[in-house]
Design a protein around this motif. Structure first.
Motif, PDB file in Angstrom:
ATOM      1  N   PRO A 166      -3.123  64.395 -39.961  1.00  0.00           N
ATOM      2  CA  PRO A 166      -4.507  64.760 -39.646  1.00  0.00           C
ATOM      3  C   PRO A 166      -4.674  66.263 -39.388  1.00  0.00           C
ATOM      4  N   HIS A 167      -3.683  66.872 -38.729  1.00  0.00           N
ATOM      5  CA  HIS A 167      -3.748  68.309 -38.440  1.00  0.00           C
ATOM      6  C   HIS A 167      -3.875  69.118 -39.723  1.00  0.00           C
ATOM      7  N   ASN A 168      -3.217  68.630 -40.786  1.00  0.00           N
ATOM      8  CA  ASN A 168      -3.228  69.345 -42.061  1.00  0.00           C
ATOM      9  C   ASN A 168      -4.201  68.743 -43.073  1.00  0.00           C
ATOM     10  N   HIS A 169      -5.099  67.872 -42.595  1.00  0.00           N
ATOM     11  CA  HIS A 169      -6.172  67.296 -43.425  1.00  0.00           C
ATOM     12  C   HIS A 169      -5.628  66.658 -44.709  1.00  0.00           C
ATOM     13  N   ASP A 171      -5.926  64.202 -46.741  1.00  0.00           N
ATOM     14  CA  ASP A 171      -6.935  63.161 -46.971  1.00  0.00           C
ATOM     15  C   ASP A 171      -6.825  62.522 -48.355  1.00  0.00           C
ATOM     16  N   GLN A 232     -12.168  63.092 -47.326  1.00  0.00           N
ATOM     17  CA  GLN A 232     -13.112  63.349 -46.233  1.00  0.00           C
ATOM     18  C   GLN A 232     -12.431  63.948 -45.004  1.00  0.00           C
ATOM     19  N   GLY A 233     -11.246  64.540 -45.205  1.00  0.00           N
ATOM     20  CA  GLY A 233     -10.612  65.287 -44.130  1.00  0.00           C
ATOM     21  C   GLY A 233      -9.591  64.528 -43.300  1.00  0.00           C
ATOM     22  N   LYS A 234      -9.504  63.195 -43.502  1.00  0.00           N
ATOM     23  CA  LYS A 234      -8.571  62.405 -42.700  1.00  0.00           C
ATOM     24  C   LYS A 234      -7.652  61.560 -43.581  1.00  0.00           C
TER      25      LYS A 234
END
Length: 281
Positions: A166-169, A171, A232-234
């Protein structure tokens, strides 16, 4: 071309037959988790994932899959064979001397479809994240999938990876945990309770979905929903609820069939419950 639901279910029945025959043939292996994850593998390779059975390790422009809990290799090998990666007759060599189909998948055997040596639990998520980041760097819009056991989540490296993604996206990653509540020494609640997995993964920043892992329609639906949530970033985590040994009544729900092969009589009983749909190897 995506298979319809009926075709997927027939394919899954054949793969389950292969699993019990493979493990019986060498009197070694892990039928329980393999049977429980059969619907997932079938849906992934015959409906959801964009992949090429001609197999190129770089996998440019195609989706890729990593099996982290490598001991459930029987379901992986059978799926790859029926998907066209190699001749299904080779399934008869499972766990035998000089076979490419070792108990845990290995890359030095050069078996098409195998991208990492797996089975040292806890490592697959880190590998999948690395591959997903490589695809981003290459401008490749394809996806990375991975599968993990719930007992495996007791490994510390999993949670390092859980923070990193998650820190590095990351996704473009869809990971799945086989939540069957069983591991080799007994129920996960007794060995080391996993607590609230949804709350844990959400707290780490993942987009979390639930899936009925032994309901083919739900498996396809949730995997497709997961694909729609990428970009979407996750990273996405699917909690796949299965029964260990699903499809064979005397194996269902027991950790005792985690790593035990059926004898001759048990094989007959198991095969009587599983329709031969694509022809036995």
């Amino acid at each position: 071309m995506k298979a319809d639901l009926q075709t997927l279910e027939k394919t899954a029945s054949q793969i389950r037959r292969d699993i019990v025959r493979m493990v019986h043939g060498c009197q070694s292996g892990h039928p329980g988790g393999s049977l429980g994850c059969t619907d997932f593998f079938t849906a992934l390779y015959f409906s959801v994932m964009n992949h090429d059975p001609k197999f190129n390790m770089d996998a440019i422009g195609e989706d890729i899959f990593f099996l982290s809990n490598g001991h459930i290799s029987p379901v992986f090998y059978s799926t790859l064979a029926h998907a066209g990666y190699f001749d299904k007759a080779e399934l008869a060599t499972f766990r035998k001397l000089n076979s490419r189909l070792q108990g845990h998948p290995t890359t030095h055997e050069h078996l098409p479809g195998i991208r990492i040596a797996s089975g040292s639990l806890g490592q697959g998520l880190s590998v999948a994240i690395g591959a997903a980041l490589a695809k981003k760097l290459n401008g490749d819009k394809s996806l990375v999938f991975s599968l993990h056991g719930d007992g495996e989540i007791q490994e510390g490296q999993i949670w390092e990876a859980a923070m990193f993604a998650p820190h590095n996206h990351v996704d473009n990653l869809i990971s799945t945990i086989d939540v069957n509540g069983q591991q080799i020494d007994g129920p996960t609640k007794q060995v080391l309770s996993l607590g609230d997995l949804r709350a844990k993964w959400e707290a780490f920043g993942w987009d979390v979905l639930d899936m009925k892992g032994n309901d083919m329609a739900d498996v396809v639906r949730v995997l497709e929903e997961a694909k729609s949530r990428t970009g979407q970033g996750k990273p996405i985590m699917i909690l796949m609820h299965t029964e260990m040994g699903y499809g064979v009544d005397f194996m269902v729900g027991s950790h005792k069939w985690h790593g035990v092969a059926p004898n001759d009589e048990q094989l007959k009983l198991a095969l009587a419950q599983l329709e031969e749909t694509l022809g036995d190897y």
